[in-house]
Scaffold this motif. Structure first.
Motif, PDB file in Angstrom:
ATOM      1  N   ILE A   5       0.839  -1.201   0.000  1.00 26.40           N
ATOM      2  CA  ILE A   5       0.000   0.000   0.000  1.00 26.40           C
ATOM      3  C   ILE A   5       0.877   1.256   0.000  1.00 26.40           C
ATOM      4  O   ILE A   5       0.600   2.227  -0.703  1.00 26.40           O
ATOM      5  CB  ILE A   5      -0.959  -0.019   1.212  1.00 26.40           C
ATOM      6  N   ARG A   6       1.975   1.233   0.773  1.00 27.61           N
ATOM      7  CA  ARG A   6       2.888   2.368   0.812  1.00 27.61           C
ATOM      8  C   ARG A   6       3.514   2.616  -0.561  1.00 27.61           C
ATOM      9  O   ARG A   6       3.612   3.762  -1.021  1.00 27.61           O
ATOM     10  CB  ARG A   6       3.976   2.133   1.851  1.00 27.61           C
ATOM     11  N   LEU A   9       0.896   4.235  -2.856  1.00 31.15           N
ATOM     12  CA  LEU A   9       0.690   5.638  -2.525  1.00 31.15           C
ATOM     13  C   LEU A   9       1.856   6.493  -3.006  1.00 31.15           C
ATOM     14  O   LEU A   9       1.659   7.592  -3.530  1.00 31.15           O
ATOM     15  CB  LEU A   9       0.487   5.808  -1.020  1.00 31.15           C
ATOM     16  N   GLN A  10       3.070   6.012  -2.865  1.00 37.95           N
ATOM     17  CA  GLN A  10       4.227   6.760  -3.340  1.00 37.95           C
ATOM     18  C   GLN A  10       4.215   6.882  -4.859  1.00 37.95           C
ATOM     19  O   GLN A  10       4.607   7.914  -5.407  1.00 37.95           O
ATOM     20  CB  GLN A  10       5.517   6.102  -2.872  1.00 37.95           C
ATOM     21  N   ARG A  12       1.551   7.026  -6.750  1.00 34.05           N
ATOM     22  CA  ARG A  12       0.546   8.043  -7.096  1.00 34.05           C
ATOM     23  C   ARG A  12       1.064   9.452  -6.827  1.00 34.05           C
ATOM     24  O   ARG A  12       0.832  10.370  -7.601  1.00 34.05           O
ATOM     25  CB  ARG A  12      -0.751   7.809  -6.324  1.00 34.05           C
ATOM     26  N   LEU A  13       1.765   9.637  -5.732  1.00 38.06           N
ATOM     27  CA  LEU A  13       2.307  10.958  -5.413  1.00 38.06           C
ATOM     28  C   LEU A  13       3.373  11.371  -6.418  1.00 38.06           C
ATOM     29  O   LEU A  13       3.438  12.530  -6.817  1.00 38.06           O
ATOM     30  CB  LEU A  13       2.871  10.974  -3.989  1.00 38.06           C
TER      31      LEU A  13
END
Length: 67
Positions: A5-6, A9-10, A12-13
């Motif tokens: 998940i991390r 998210l990274q 996407r950022l």
């Protein structure tokens, strides 16, 4: 699972960061083109005004309209 998940998210950022950078690049490109147009207009403005005035006078000599 948490690491997965991390990582998502990274990813996407970082994609958002690239879109912002490309928007800045497009903005700089548009500003450069606008500056070039302004320089060309100021450099050749007098010449173009003379061409249009000459054309207008030529047309006016053949017609009743004036410039």
């Amino acid at each position: 699972m948490v690491d997965y998940i991390r990582i998502l998210l990274q990813a996407r950022l970082s994609a958002r960061d690239e879109r912002g950078a490309s928007a800045v690049e497009y903005g700089l490109l548009i500003a450069g083109i606008a500056a070039l147009i302004v320089v060309v207009v100021f450099a050749f403005g007098g010449l173009l005004a003379g061409v249009f005035q000459s054309t207008c006078q030529t047309v006016a000599n053949g017609a009743a309209n004036s410039c």
